[in-house]
Write a protein that holds these residues in place. Structure first.
Motif, short mmCIF file in Angstrom:
data_model
loop_
_atom_site.label_atom_id
_atom_site.label_comp_id
_atom_site.label_asym_id
_atom_site.label_seq_id
_atom_site.Cartn_x
_atom_site.Cartn_y
_atom_site.Cartn_z
N LEU A 170 123.55 106.87 65.71
CA LEU A 170 123.38 105.61 66.45
C LEU A 170 122.31 105.72 67.53
N ARG A 187 125.13 98.61 72.05
CA ARG A 187 124.16 99.66 71.72
C ARG A 187 124.47 100.95 72.49
N LYS A 191 128.78 89.85 62.66
CA LYS A 191 129.63 90.29 61.55
C LYS A 191 130.55 89.14 61.16
N TRP A 240 129.22 97.19 68.79
CA TRP A 240 127.88 97.52 68.30
C TRP A 240 126.81 96.80 69.12
N ASN A 241 127.09 95.62 69.61
CA ASN A 241 126.10 94.90 70.42
C ASN A 241 125.90 95.53 71.80
N TRP A 264 119.14 103.12 67.43
CA TRP A 264 118.79 102.17 68.50
C TRP A 264 117.55 102.59 69.27
N ASN A 324 125.61 105.10 55.20
CA ASN A 324 124.81 104.03 55.79
C ASN A 324 123.46 104.04 55.08
N TYR A 352 121.78 91.52 61.26
CA TYR A 352 121.30 91.84 62.59
C TYR A 352 119.80 91.68 62.62
N VAL A 404 130.77 103.08 70.79
CA VAL A 404 130.97 102.70 69.39
C VAL A 404 131.73 103.79 68.65
N ALA A 433 134.41 95.10 66.51
CA ALA A 433 133.30 95.92 66.02
C ALA A 433 131.97 95.28 66.39
N GLU A 434 131.84 93.98 66.18
CA GLU A 434 130.59 93.30 66.56
C GLU A 434 130.31 93.48 68.05
#
Length: 161
Positions: A70, A38, A84, A35-36, A74, A55, A100, A43, A31-32
């Motif tokens: 998302l 972007r 994470k 998400w990185n 971003w 969220n 983050y 994702v 997951a990390e």
């Protein structure tokens, strides 16, 4: 005899529940990493078609809404970089804490602290995500998350402050 139509198999997203410590750690790192990137489309593939999110104060349902959420996130949160950490796990659920950093269009840097509760379907896709997040303004000199986690830092706990 003509071939019989078949239903395509449901794609799976290993590791699959029930999670043990090793597989929960794999899910958190995946997951990390995602998400990185972007990349909203990438994702979103980790979530069921009907995934439900909370969220902060925003409620999102389904991949199209996840992607839209998302993209907007971003667009606002520039130079986003995430860490994470596994908090706990059991059965088909995982809890994480995360931090983050990003900057806004004015150049103000932020560190965001949060906790997430994840629930997975049998195919390993997340079908529920609840995130509570708090933001702290920081200076550029205070930054400590400078991009995706290097391999040598995987498994390193996130400092509370």
């Amino acid at each position: 005899m003509p071939p019989t139509p078949s239903t395509p198999p449901t794609p799976t997203r290993p590791p699959l529940p029930p999670f043990d410590e090793r597989t929960a750690l794999q899910k958190v790192q995946a997951a990390e990493d995602a998400w990185n990137t972007r990349d909203p489309e990438r994702v979103a593939l980790a979530y069921t078609e009907d995934s439900v999110w909370r969220n902060r104060d925003t409620f999102v349902t389904g991949r199209p809404q996840i992607i839209a959420f998302l993209r907007e996130k971003w667009t606002r949160e520039l130079d986003y970089a995430l860490r994470k950490e596994l908090w706990t796990f059991g059965g088909n659920r995982i809890a994480v804490r995360f931090q983050y950093e990003c900057r806004d269009a004015s150049g103000q840097w932020w560190r965001s602290y949060g906790n997430e509760l994840w629930e997975f379907s049998a195919d390993g896709l997340m079908h529920r995500r609840e995130a509570c997040i708090n933001d702290l303004p920081i200076t550029g000199a205070d930054r400590r998350i400078l991009g995706p986690r290097p391999p040598a830092e995987r498994g390193t706990p996130i400092p509370v402050r």
